[in-house]
Design a protein around this motif. Sequence first.
Motif, PDB file in Angstrom:
ATOM      1  N   ARG A   9     -19.454  -4.050  17.348  1.00 13.22           N
ATOM      2  CA  ARG A   9     -18.175  -3.656  17.941  1.00 13.22           C
ATOM      3  C   ARG A   9     -17.028  -4.449  17.316  1.00 13.22           C
ATOM      4  NH1 ARG A   9     -20.209  -7.306  21.849  1.00 13.22           N
ATOM      5  NH2 ARG A   9     -18.643  -8.759  22.696  1.00 13.22           N
ATOM      6  N   THR A  10     -15.827  -3.892  17.419  1.00 12.13           N
ATOM      7  CA  THR A  10     -14.623  -4.587  16.996  1.00 12.13           C
ATOM      8  C   THR A  10     -13.721  -4.781  18.200  1.00 12.13           C
ATOM      9  OG1 THR A  10     -13.389  -2.564  16.474  1.00 12.13           O
ATOM     10  CG2 THR A  10     -14.773  -3.484  14.728  1.00 12.13           C
ATOM     11  N   GLU A  11     -12.966  -5.855  18.179  1.00 15.22           N
ATOM     12  CA  GLU A  11     -12.031  -6.159  19.261  1.00 15.22           C
ATOM     13  C   GLU A  11     -10.686  -6.532  18.646  1.00 15.22           C
ATOM     14  OE1 GLU A  11     -13.825  -9.277  21.551  1.00 15.22           O
ATOM     15  OE2 GLU A  11     -15.508  -8.001  22.217  1.00 15.22           O
ATOM     16  N   GLY A  12      -9.732  -5.600  18.688  1.00 16.47           N
ATOM     17  CA  GLY A  12      -8.403  -5.863  18.145  1.00 16.47           C
ATOM     18  C   GLY A  12      -8.401  -6.206  16.666  1.00 16.47           C
ATOM     19  N   LEU A  13      -9.344  -5.663  15.925  1.00 17.04           N
ATOM     20  CA  LEU A  13      -9.520  -6.025  14.517  1.00 17.04           C
ATOM     21  C   LEU A  13      -8.355  -5.510  13.677  1.00 17.04           C
ATOM     22  CD1 LEU A  13     -11.675  -7.287  12.575  1.00 17.04           C
ATOM     23  CD2 LEU A  13     -12.438  -4.936  12.156  1.00 17.04           C
ATOM     24  N   SER A  14      -7.776  -6.381  12.858  1.00 16.96           N
ATOM     25  CA  SER A  14      -6.654  -5.970  12.012  1.00 16.96           C
ATOM     26  C   SER A  14      -6.679  -6.755  10.711  1.00 16.96           C
ATOM     27  CB  SER A  14      -5.313  -6.196  12.720  1.00 16.96           C
ATOM     28  OG  SER A  14      -5.076  -7.582  12.929  1.00 16.96           O
ATOM     29  N   ARG A  15      -5.971  -6.181   9.703  1.00 20.79           N
ATOM     30  CA  ARG A  15      -5.866  -6.885   8.415  1.00 20.79           C
ATOM     31  C   ARG A  15      -4.505  -6.604   7.803  1.00 20.79           C
ATOM     32  NH1 ARG A  15      -5.659 -10.472   5.166  1.00 20.79           N
ATOM     33  NH2 ARG A  15      -7.267 -11.005   3.631  1.00 20.79           N
ATOM     34  N   VAL A  16      -3.785  -7.690   7.500  1.00 19.77           N
ATOM     35  CA  VAL A  16      -2.470  -7.618   6.864  1.00 19.77           C
ATOM     36  C   VAL A  16      -2.538  -8.440   5.585  1.00 19.77           C
ATOM     37  CG1 VAL A  16      -0.016  -8.153   7.096  1.00 19.77           C
ATOM     38  CG2 VAL A  16      -1.315  -7.359   9.094  1.00 19.77           C
ATOM     39  N   TYR A  17      -2.042  -7.862   4.493  1.00 19.16           N
ATOM     40  CA  TYR A  17      -2.045  -8.554   3.207  1.00 19.16           C
ATOM     41  C   TYR A  17      -0.613  -8.881   2.793  1.00 19.16           C
ATOM     42  CZ  TYR A  17      -6.813  -6.775   2.673  1.00 19.16           C
ATOM     43  OH  TYR A  17      -8.135  -6.482   2.855  1.00 19.16           O
ATOM     44  N   PRO A  18      -0.400 -10.047   2.171  1.00 20.13           N
ATOM     45  CA  PRO A  18       0.927 -10.340   1.625  1.00 20.13           C
ATOM     46  C   PRO A  18       1.216  -9.421   0.436  1.00 20.13           C
ATOM     47  CG  PRO A  18      -0.643 -12.046   1.002  1.00 20.13           C
ATOM     48  CD  PRO A  18      -1.353 -11.147   1.973  1.00 20.13           C
ATOM     49  N   SER A  19       2.445  -9.012   0.296  1.00 22.88           N
ATOM     50  CA  SER A  19       2.840  -8.132  -0.809  1.00 22.88           C
ATOM     51  C   SER A  19       4.283  -8.437  -1.183  1.00 22.88           C
ATOM     52  CB  SER A  19       2.693  -6.660  -0.404  1.00 22.88           C
ATOM     53  OG  SER A  19       3.133  -5.796  -1.421  1.00 22.88           O
ATOM     54  N   GLY A  20       4.471  -9.113  -2.332  1.00 23.13           N
ATOM     55  CA  GLY A  20       5.817  -9.501  -2.730  1.00 23.13           C
ATOM     56  C   GLY A  20       6.436 -10.394  -1.671  1.00 23.13           C
ATOM     57  N   GLU A  21       7.570  -9.976  -1.161  1.00 21.74           N
ATOM     58  CA  GLU A  21       8.243 -10.765  -0.127  1.00 21.74           C
ATOM     59  C   GLU A  21       7.892 -10.296   1.278  1.00 21.74           C
ATOM     60  OE1 GLU A  21      12.400 -10.721  -0.875  1.00 21.74           O
ATOM     61  OE2 GLU A  21      12.240 -11.734  -2.818  1.00 21.74           O
ATOM     62  N   GLY A  22       7.056  -9.254   1.356  1.00 21.63           N
ATOM     63  CA  GLY A  22       6.692  -8.728   2.665  1.00 21.63           C
ATOM     64  C   GLY A  22       5.189  -8.695   2.863  1.00 21.63           C
ATOM     65  N   THR A  23       4.734  -7.762   3.661  1.00 25.08           N
ATOM     66  CA  THR A  23       3.312  -7.608   3.941  1.00 25.08           C
ATOM     67  C   THR A  23       2.946  -6.127   3.937  1.00 25.08           C
ATOM     68  OG1 THR A  23       3.698  -7.538   6.334  1.00 25.08           O
ATOM     69  CG2 THR A  23       3.198  -9.706   5.358  1.00 25.08           C
ATOM     70  N   VAL A  24       1.658  -5.872   3.767  1.00 23.61           N
ATOM     71  CA  VAL A  24       1.104  -4.526   3.867  1.00 23.61           C
ATOM     72  C   VAL A  24       0.047  -4.534   4.960  1.00 23.61           C
ATOM     73  CG1 VAL A  24      -0.255  -2.741   2.724  1.00 23.61           C
ATOM     74  CG2 VAL A  24       1.533  -3.938   1.455  1.00 23.61           C
ATOM     75  N   THR A  25       0.178  -3.640   5.925  1.00 24.03           N
ATOM     76  CA  THR A  25      -0.804  -3.546   7.000  1.00 24.03           C
ATOM     77  C   THR A  25      -1.895  -2.568   6.572  1.00 24.03           C
ATOM     78  OG1 THR A  25       0.872  -3.992   8.675  1.00 24.03           O
ATOM     79  CG2 THR A  25      -1.183  -2.980   9.423  1.00 24.03           C
ATOM     80  N   ALA A  26      -3.049  -3.110   6.219  1.00 28.67           N
ATOM     81  CA  ALA A  26      -4.164  -2.280   5.758  1.00 28.67           C
ATOM     82  C   ALA A  26      -4.978  -1.730   6.925  1.00 28.67           C
ATOM     83  CB  ALA A  26      -5.067  -3.083   4.831  1.00 28.67           C
ATOM     84  N   LEU A  27      -5.018  -2.482   8.023  1.00 25.37           N
ATOM     85  CA  LEU A  27      -5.745  -2.020   9.209  1.00 25.37           C
ATOM     86  C   LEU A  27      -4.988  -2.492  10.444  1.00 25.37           C
ATOM     87  CD1 LEU A  27      -8.430  -0.575  10.099  1.00 25.37           C
ATOM     88  CD2 LEU A  27      -9.346  -2.870  10.463  1.00 25.37           C
ATOM     89  N   ARG A  28      -4.600  -1.535  11.282  1.00 27.18           N
ATOM     90  CA  ARG A  28      -3.909  -1.860  12.529  1.00 27.18           C
ATOM     91  C   ARG A  28      -4.937  -2.191  13.605  1.00 27.18           C
ATOM     92  NH1 ARG A  28       1.314  -0.496  11.520  1.00 27.18           N
ATOM     93  NH2 ARG A  28       1.600   0.935   9.753  1.00 27.18           N
ATOM     94  N   PRO A  29      -4.546  -2.946  14.637  1.00 28.73           N
ATOM     95  CA  PRO A  29      -5.529  -3.402  15.636  1.00 28.73           C
ATOM     96  C   PRO A  29      -6.434  -2.276  16.118  1.00 28.73           C
ATOM     97  CG  PRO A  29      -3.427  -4.445  16.046  1.00 28.73           C
ATOM     98  CD  PRO A  29      -3.186  -3.446  14.948  1.00 28.73           C
TER      99      PRO A  29
END
Length: 233
Positions: A9-29
Amino acid sequence: MTSPLPGLRTEGLSRVYPSGEGTVTALRPFTHTFQPGMTAVVGPSGSGKSTLLNLLAGFDTPSGGRVVVGDTDLHALTEAGRADFRLAHYGFVFQNHNLVAILSAQENVEFPLMLAGVPPRERRDRARALLAQVGLERRAGHMPSQLSGGEAQRVALARALAGDPQVLLADEPTGNLDTRTGNEVLELLLAPARAGRTVVLITHDPEVAARADHTLRVRDGEVHAEPAPAGMR
């Protein structure tokens, strides 16, 4: 063989990567309990499917939330602990079979059992039985370069099943195969699903997805569960 574990199971699983001066959300909770059987993960390229699979496997570290297998928080383990846990409880099948080129088909199947400390005779017997199960007992001594794509993928599946895993993760395992061979590999993947294992399968093929018990659709990092078409399996 491993003792049965009560699911993934997953619980609030998320992944954000740095990208330049911002971020990229690859997986939302994302919170979800994977039921026994096969779950197809579908969605366009770049949607977050591979990110999800890498997090489920413990190959990548979440930005938030957790992955729980049984009562074990996968990401609370050390890197070495995750590797040991994967060896004991996971099996993997990739689009490119990833067989070890210098090992025979049988030696490839034996390899994870050797890492797990299984005695030589026991691992040989199990490897032979698994190769027979995937219809390749007569190809046991062949090197990966001597196998067709479908044969190599079946060896990879036998290797994935060697440790009797509770969780089987497959990333486009039929993607490089013709229709007939792909169907044969899919049938072999469905066997552990029917036996109550948790199989998570990434696929672009709607016919493959239709054979699954459950479907997750991923788009722009959002994951949604949807009913699988009935009567296709």
